[in-house]
Design an enzyme around this catalytic site. Sequence first.
Site, PDB file in Angstrom:
ATOM      1  N   GLU A 189       0.812  -1.219   0.000  1.00  0.00           N
ATOM      2  CA  GLU A 189       0.000   0.000   0.000  1.00  0.00           C
ATOM      3  C   GLU A 189       0.855   1.283   0.000  1.00  0.00           C
ATOM      4  OE1 GLU A 189      -3.155  -0.305  -0.616  1.00  0.00           O
ATOM      5  OE2 GLU A 189      -3.559   1.840  -0.410  1.00  0.00           O
ATOM      6  N   GLY A 190       2.071   1.219   0.571  1.00  0.00           N
ATOM      7  CA  GLY A 190       2.952   2.390   0.553  1.00  0.00           C
ATOM      8  C   GLY A 190       3.309   2.776  -0.871  1.00  0.00           C
ATOM      9  N   HIS A 191       3.780   1.790  -1.659  1.00  0.00           N
ATOM     10  CA  HIS A 191       4.114   2.052  -3.059  1.00  0.00           C
ATOM     11  C   HIS A 191       2.886   2.553  -3.824  1.00  0.00           C
ATOM     12  CE1 HIS A 191       6.926  -1.390  -2.031  1.00  0.00           C
ATOM     13  NE2 HIS A 191       7.795  -0.512  -2.469  1.00  0.00           N
TER      14      HIS A 191
ATOM     15  N   GLY B  43       8.964   7.954  -0.870  1.00  0.00           N
ATOM     16  CA  GLY B  43       8.299   7.826   0.422  1.00  0.00           C
ATOM     17  C   GLY B  43       9.130   8.424   1.549  1.00  0.00           C
TER      18      GLY B  43
ATOM     19  N   MET C  27       4.766   0.209   6.562  1.00  0.00           N
ATOM     20  CA  MET C  27       4.759  -0.871   5.566  1.00  0.00           C
ATOM     21  C   MET C  27       6.113  -0.957   4.891  1.00  0.00           C
ATOM     22  SD  MET C  27       1.087  -0.775   3.797  1.00  0.00           S
ATOM     23  CE  MET C  27      -0.399  -0.926   4.797  1.00  0.00           C
ATOM     24  N   SER C  28       6.579  -2.180   4.678  1.00  0.00           N
ATOM     25  CA  SER C  28       7.869  -2.405   4.032  1.00  0.00           C
ATOM     26  C   SER C  28       7.852  -3.787   3.397  1.00  0.00           C
ATOM     27  CB  SER C  28       8.985  -2.348   5.086  1.00  0.00           C
ATOM     28  OG  SER C  28      10.172  -2.912   4.554  1.00  0.00           O
TER      29      SER C  28
END
Length: 277
Positions: free
Chosen positions: A32-34, A144, A181-182
């Site tokens: 979801e971060g990307h 990010g 998130m990672s």
Amino acid sequence: MIVLTTVADMVKARDLAVRPLGLVPTMGYLHEGHLTLARQARQETRTVVASIFVNPTQFGPAEDFASYPRDMERDLTMLRSEGVDIVFAPTVDEMYPKGYSTYVDVEGVTKPLEGARRPGHFQGVATVVAKLFTIVRPDRSYFGQKDGQQVAVVKRMTLDLNLGTEIIVVRTVREPDGLAMSSRNVYLTPAERRAAPVLYLALCRVRELWQQGQRDAEAMRQEMVRLITSEPLAQVDYVSIAAATTLEELAQVNGPAMVSLAVRFGRTHLIDNISLP
Ligand code: AMP
């Protein structure tokens, strides 16, 4: 959505692209971060290019390049559903052909924190990002805040080398319990995963102290260490309260600062940061 794997095809596509063009560089195994980066690019630019490239030059010899998680089909499905126009997914040989000899060294901001822990890492990052900027020629490039030092390095390089793309920084996307998130979170055992929110807890505690008027950086670093070491599975690599642009450690927090930390759980390194104010 078209998927391109050669530099020549990407150059042709960028020359024909409707501007402004937005670039979202990634190493894949998307979350979801990307996707938040891709979504913002979709809103702000006419052509969205996402790159997927696990960049070997930013991994140390003892790091996880070979085992870094990869799932191209799933990534492409996710990017397609975000309305990305072009995916640039070159091979290692395409980016670093035989005889490749040129590397970008950014001084200063690359030295502390992750730079001290991972020698050569930011040379690899700066090199691949410079190459992506040259190949794709984006008007806007999305990064990010999660990788706060990377943002400082990319901004410095873009300014110093007149790369002519606007660097857009996107807030860190977190799990409901606060863990950033990672792609590397998949390495955590269930017990480590339960312990991992302590990073964000420590950062939030510093923000709280700062809001109460605390300005003594060392007192705040000690509080972060105290909170993290209360978690038996966590090993502190570093905690830092540094000037936002130069990343020099501060004694007093009177201007914009980055509060960051790196913590090891077993064999997994996690990093996180927040900005003050
Ligand atoms: P990576 O694939 O880990 O190289 O990340 C690609 C881009 O996504 C980088 O600009 C990261 O900072 C960004 N990113 C990774 N995780 C997050 C997150 N949790 N929130 C926001 N951006 C992120």
